[in-house]
Design a protein around this motif. Structure first.
Motif, mmCIF file in Angstrom:
data_model
loop_
_atom_site.group_PDB
_atom_site.id
_atom_site.type_symbol
_atom_site.label_atom_id
_atom_site.label_comp_id
_atom_site.label_asym_id
_atom_site.label_seq_id
_atom_site.Cartn_x
_atom_site.Cartn_y
_atom_site.Cartn_z
ATOM 1 N N ALA A 157 0.832 -1.212 0.000
ATOM 2 C CA ALA A 157 0.000 0.000 0.000
ATOM 3 C C ALA A 157 0.860 1.253 0.000
ATOM 4 C CB ALA A 157 -0.907 -0.020 1.238
ATOM 5 N N GLY A 158 0.185 2.400 -0.048
ATOM 6 C CA GLY A 158 0.894 3.673 -0.052
ATOM 7 C C GLY A 158 1.098 4.201 1.355
ATOM 8 N N SER A 159 2.098 5.069 1.503
ATOM 9 C CA SER A 159 2.338 5.733 2.784
ATOM 10 C C SER A 159 1.532 7.032 2.844
ATOM 11 C CB SER A 159 3.835 6.053 2.908
ATOM 12 O OG SER A 159 4.038 7.028 3.906
ATOM 13 N N ALA A 185 2.366 12.993 0.028
ATOM 14 C CA ALA A 185 2.451 14.149 0.920
ATOM 15 C C ALA A 185 1.007 14.518 1.202
ATOM 16 C CB ALA A 185 3.199 15.277 0.236
ATOM 17 N N GLN A 186 0.530 14.157 2.380
ATOM 18 C CA GLN A 186 -0.908 14.170 2.663
ATOM 19 C C GLN A 186 -1.143 14.553 4.110
ATOM 20 O OE1 GLN A 186 -4.505 10.830 2.356
ATOM 21 N NE2 GLN A 186 -2.494 10.197 1.742
ATOM 22 N N ASN A 187 -2.245 15.233 4.353
ATOM 23 C CA ASN A 187 -2.665 15.471 5.735
ATOM 24 C C ASN A 187 -4.187 15.370 5.778
ATOM 25 O OD1 ASN A 187 -3.629 17.944 4.778
ATOM 26 N ND2 ASN A 187 -1.779 19.050 5.401
ATOM 27 N N ALA A 197 -9.002 9.368 -2.610
ATOM 28 C CA ALA A 197 -8.994 9.589 -1.158
ATOM 29 C C ALA A 197 -10.322 10.196 -0.721
ATOM 30 C CB ALA A 197 -7.850 10.520 -0.780
ATOM 31 N N ALA A 198 -10.596 10.102 0.576
ATOM 32 C CA ALA A 198 -11.839 10.681 1.120
ATOM 33 C C ALA A 198 -11.910 12.175 0.821
ATOM 34 C CB ALA A 198 -11.904 10.423 2.626
ATOM 35 N N THR A 199 -10.761 12.811 0.664
ATOM 36 C CA THR A 199 -10.720 14.247 0.356
ATOM 37 C C THR A 199 -11.009 14.526 -1.120
ATOM 38 O OG1 THR A 199 -8.357 13.917 0.104
ATOM 39 C CG2 THR A 199 -9.090 14.884 2.183
ATOM 40 N N ARG A 225 -7.146 11.996 -6.315
ATOM 41 C CA ARG A 225 -6.907 10.690 -6.970
ATOM 42 C C ARG A 225 -5.689 10.000 -6.379
ATOM 43 N NH1 ARG A 225 -9.901 9.025 -11.432
ATOM 44 N NH2 ARG A 225 -8.758 7.111 -11.100
ATOM 45 N N LEU A 226 -5.810 8.686 -6.155
ATOM 46 C CA LEU A 226 -4.678 7.895 -5.658
ATOM 47 C C LEU A 226 -4.304 6.798 -6.645
ATOM 48 C CD1 LEU A 226 -5.819 7.558 -1.939
ATOM 49 C CD2 LEU A 226 -4.084 9.108 -2.840
ATOM 50 N N LEU A 227 -5.046 6.708 -7.759
ATOM 51 C CA LEU A 227 -4.776 5.689 -8.784
ATOM 52 C C LEU A 227 -4.876 6.391 -10.135
ATOM 53 C CD1 LEU A 227 -4.532 2.508 -9.228
ATOM 54 C CD2 LEU A 227 -6.955 2.615 -9.826
ATOM 55 N N THR A 247 -13.693 9.833 9.022
ATOM 56 C CA THR A 247 -13.652 8.431 8.569
ATOM 57 C C THR A 247 -12.401 8.146 7.733
ATOM 58 O OG1 THR A 247 -14.952 9.010 6.635
ATOM 59 C CG2 THR A 247 -16.164 8.181 8.551
ATOM 60 N N HIS A 248 -11.450 9.089 7.735
ATOM 61 C CA HIS A 248 -10.209 8.882 6.984
ATOM 62 C C HIS A 248 -9.539 7.589 7.473
ATOM 63 C CE1 HIS A 248 -6.583 9.784 4.844
ATOM 64 N NE2 HIS A 248 -5.877 10.068 5.920
ATOM 65 N N GLY A 249 -9.172 6.737 6.543
ATOM 66 C CA GLY A 249 -8.507 5.487 6.897
ATOM 67 C C GLY A 249 -9.446 4.333 7.170
ATOM 68 N N SER A 250 -10.776 4.549 7.032
ATOM 69 C CA SER A 250 -11.694 3.462 7.405
ATOM 70 C C SER A 250 -11.562 2.256 6.465
ATOM 71 C CB SER A 250 -13.137 3.958 7.470
ATOM 72 O OG SER A 250 -13.502 4.602 6.278
#
Ligand SMILES: Cc1ncc(COP(=O)(O)O)c(N)n1
Length: 281
Positions: free
Chosen positions: A16-18, A49-51, A115-117, A120-122, A224-227
């Motif tokens: 997975a991604g960091s 690079a995410q928050n 991402a929930a935000t 795009r992650l793909l 719910t980030h990371g759910s």
């Protein structure tokens, strides 16, 4: 909880991604695995690079480096389950599909796309590459948006979710859990989340796949980030411990309600779920 030696626990692997913000990705996966008493190894596919406010930058790692991380883990550990999360590019999706082809233990595929935000992650080009990885999965865990992309049909109601699950199983997955957190409240009622599990394993009466629906209370929060990461890792940890897909999903879905209820209010944006509360049952 199944019995095992705490000094020599089952090993699960996340690919997975960091998430530099710590709430999702590898950081959430390893926390969820350890919370289950399972040793977690990790193959990092990309750094972000995410928050809590959003994803600022994505750096996919070269596919051959993903392969060498995987080889380092597989050469040394007796890996009892693999979970995949953010794979970032078509090359990484294809490489991971090849790597897991010889893997005989359970494979949970969380087809992370956005991402929930909303970031795009793909890469869009990688969406088609997912078909072969889905076919290799013991369990694929899309949310409704990912299920719609993977099947090419809109998923708006529990009936759509079941149809998508059946289609993913027809593609070759042993089972599909279509997560209903994003189903419209009009379709399911405002107080409930409906997750649909379709297993290829035959229903003795109909002869077709088996369908189970899990209803859990909807918690009124945006934290719910990371759910999705925590849920798929919890299921992989339980499969590594020898639990059945049906049993692992049932308990993990239930426990996620608590992980959301006891989520973290960190950062300026929506907070994250708390995977440390998983694995108690
Ligand atoms: C590295 C990484 N992997 C997965 C997610 C999805 O998590 P979410 O949908 O909660 O943003 C993420 N934001 N970052």
């Amino acid at each position: 909880m199944s019995e095992y030696d705490p000094v020599d626990p089952p090993v699960a692997l996340t690919v997975a991604g960091s998430d530099s913000g710590g709430g999702a990705g590898v950081q959430a996966d390893l926390t969820a695995m350890r919370a289950h008493g399972v040793f977690g190894a990790s193959v990092v596919t990309a750094t972000t690079a995410q928050n809590t406010r959003g994803v600022e930058d994505v750096n996919p790692l070269p596919a051959d480096h993903v392969a060498s991380q995987y080889a380092a883990v597989a050469d040394d550990f007796d890996v009892a389950a693999v979970k995949t999360g953010m794979l970032a590019t078509a090359e990484v999706v294809e490489t991971v599909t090849e790597l897991v082809a010889d893997f005989n233990a359970p494979l949970v595929v969380d087809p992370v796309m956005v991402a929930a935000t909303g970031d795009r992650l793909l890469s869009p080009a990688a969406e088609d590459a997912y078909e072969d990885l889905v076919a290799a999965a013991t369990l694929v865990t899309p949310n409704v948006d990912e299920a719609a992309v993977l099947t090419g049909n809109p998923v708006e109601t529990p009936a759509d979710a079941e149809a998508a699950g059946r289609e993913l199983v027809a593609l070759g997955a042993d089972a599909a859990l279509v997560k209903g957190g994003h189903l419209s409240e009009g379709a399911v009622g405002e107080d409930v989340v409906v997750d649909t599990l379709v297993r290829a394993e035959g229903d003795s009466e109909s002869g077709g796949p088996t369908v189970d629906r899990f209803e859990t209370p909807r918690i009124d929060t945006d934290a719910t980030h990371g759910s999705g990461c925590a849920l798929s890792s919890a299921i992989a940890a339980r499969l590594a411990r020898g639990e059945s897909v049906r049993g692992a999903v049932d308990v993990a879905v239930e426990e996620m309600t608590e992980a959301v209820r006891r989520g973290y209010d960190v950062g300026e944006g929506p907070g994250a779920v708390n995977p440390t509360v998983l694995g108690e049952e």
